[in-house]
Design a protein around this motif. Structure first.
Motif: not given
Length: 436
Positions: A35, A107, A129, A131-136
């Motif tokens: 990744a 992270q 995270k 909805n399963g995705k890391a926040s920006t």
């Protein structure tokens, strides 16, 4: 996994330095199994350029996190090694920053600055995270300015306890205090430094032999796997075992050299029975199997065994292995094989990382038709100025072509970061007795 690391005012590094494990897309062949984060980084440079200091900077950061509270008291001086070739710079704080993925899969960004006596600033942020995705955007866990601490909304735990402790222990990191207080929200960040980051000096590979003896003696799975690996290393070794041997001659020599140490309680049981454990190697010869003690094996064999052991341990978890001078006592083929273990997802399923210094150009000396062991974006150089300040820079800053023979160009001084052996003429003058 380590993503980025930066620091300033540490040993030969005066100015802020930035080191990254992030891949450059044009050097990634096919799908990136990790990744976009590299599992290896090779650091090149002349002797005394600052390569070891780069690795020690991360080791110092780790040591501060692990020990600043647990091993200190209110009067403890902080371990610091500022740039000393400029008096004004030596008085400025040392700063460390790391961005990483901890065992919880999240992270983090963590940084702090400190002088000889106190922590000046400190901050920990986390990318949650959604909805399963890391926040920006990173969420603040805590921020510190000397003794004043600000906690973010995500912080859960004994805030008052942490604040009170920091007022008394201005030389302790908040992250260290939180770990001692059992605060769960910051524990993954602490564990990254305490458990995942591991620093080794390759020249001290013999330290690993005591662990190998223990594993073999207890007949652990680890010991059996290590003994199995040795058979495939082309040393002519069938197996390695930990056997009891008469240590009396060696102990007497030790006692003569270090009488005070030998008389200590720690060594008393060993001197009483004269029996100790030692690695023994079974070699297949013309007349069958012959057993040889470790002191009759070459340094290369012993170093390879130690590195096999380290690789087995570190590849079994998401570790960050930092190794200074990996090519010490190791043939370039073994160095290449060890690095290859980290670049292959089949042998590195936990995304463990290897960061190392080396002079071995065989890793980067690649003809166009050959497959590279490491890619250009996994190579870093260290160079020191005439004023004694070191600088690190990635090979990708040099506009490399993908097919470029980096090793050959490096040795020819195309990229800098190589010795300038002007001492040859000076040596000739000495031999000609032109210099008193």
């Amino acid at each position: 996994m380590l993503i980025d690391f930066s620091f300033s005012n540490f040993k030969s590094f005066r100015d802020e330095q930035a080191f990254s494990m992030q891949r450059v897309q044009r050097f990634v062949d096919g799908e990136d199994a990790y990744a976009g984060i590299s599992t290896v980084a090779a650091i090149y440079g002349a002797n005394a350029s600052g390569k070891s200091n780069l690795l020690q900077a991360f080791a110092y950061m780790r040591g501060m996190v692990v020990t600043s509270y647990a091993h200190g008291n209110i009067d403890s001086r902080l371990p610091r090694a500022p740039f000393k070739l400029n008096a004004a710079q030596a008085e400025k704080p040392t700063e460390f920053f790391a961005e990483f993925i901890a065992v919880d899969g999240l992270q983090y960004q963590y940084w702090f600055s400190y002088d000889n006596a106190n922590i000046q600033t400190e901050e920990l942020r986390r990318f949650n995270k959604i909805n399963g995705k890391a926040s920006t955007r990173a969420s603040l866990l805590f921020s510190r300015e000397k003794q004043e601490i600000t906690f973010g909304p995500s912080f859960r735990g004994g805030r008052a306890q942490v604040k009170e402790t920091i007022k008394r222990r201005t030389n302790a990191l908040v992250l260290s205090v939180c770990a001692a207080a059992g605060i769960d929200v910051t524990q993954p960040a602490f564990d990254f430094f305490a458990n995942e980051v591991r620093y080794y000096q390759a020249s001290e590979f013999s330290v690993e032999e005591s662990r190998i003896i223990h594993e073999l003696q207890t007949d652990s799975d680890y010991g059996r796997m290590l003994s199995h690996l040795v058979r495939y290393a082309d040393f002519g070794i069938e197996s390695v075992k930990a056997e009891q041997v008469d240590m009396t001659p060696a102990l007497e020599q030790f006692k003569q050299a270090f009488p005070d140490t030998a008389d200590s309680e720690m060594f008393k049981p060993l001197f009483e029975n004269g029996i100790g454990l030692q690695l023994q190697f079974n070699h297949l010869g013309e007349d069958g199997t012959m057993t040889l003690p470790i002191d009759e094996e070459s340094l290369g064999t012993r170093a390879a065994l130690a590195f096999f052991s380290l690789a087995l341990e570190n590849l079994s978890a998401p570790t960050v292995a930092i190794i200074d001078e990996i090519d010490t006592s190791l043939h370039p083929t073994f160095v290449k094989e060890i690095v290859g273990l980290y670049t292959d997802p089949a042998t590195n399923p936990h995304h463990a990382q290897l960061i190392f210094t080396t002079h071995d150009v065989a890793l980067i000396n690649t003809a166009p038709s050959e497959e590279r062991t490491i890619q250009p974006d996994q190579i870093w150089f260290v160079e020191k100025s005439k004023q004694g300040a070191s600088e690190i820079y990635p090979a990708t800053d040099l506009g490399l072509r993908k097919e470029e023979n980096i090793g050959k160009n490096y040795l020819n001084g195309v990229y800098g970061a190589v010795p300038k052996p002007t001492f040859h003429e000076a040596f000739a003058r000495i031999m000609a007795k032109e210099v008193a």
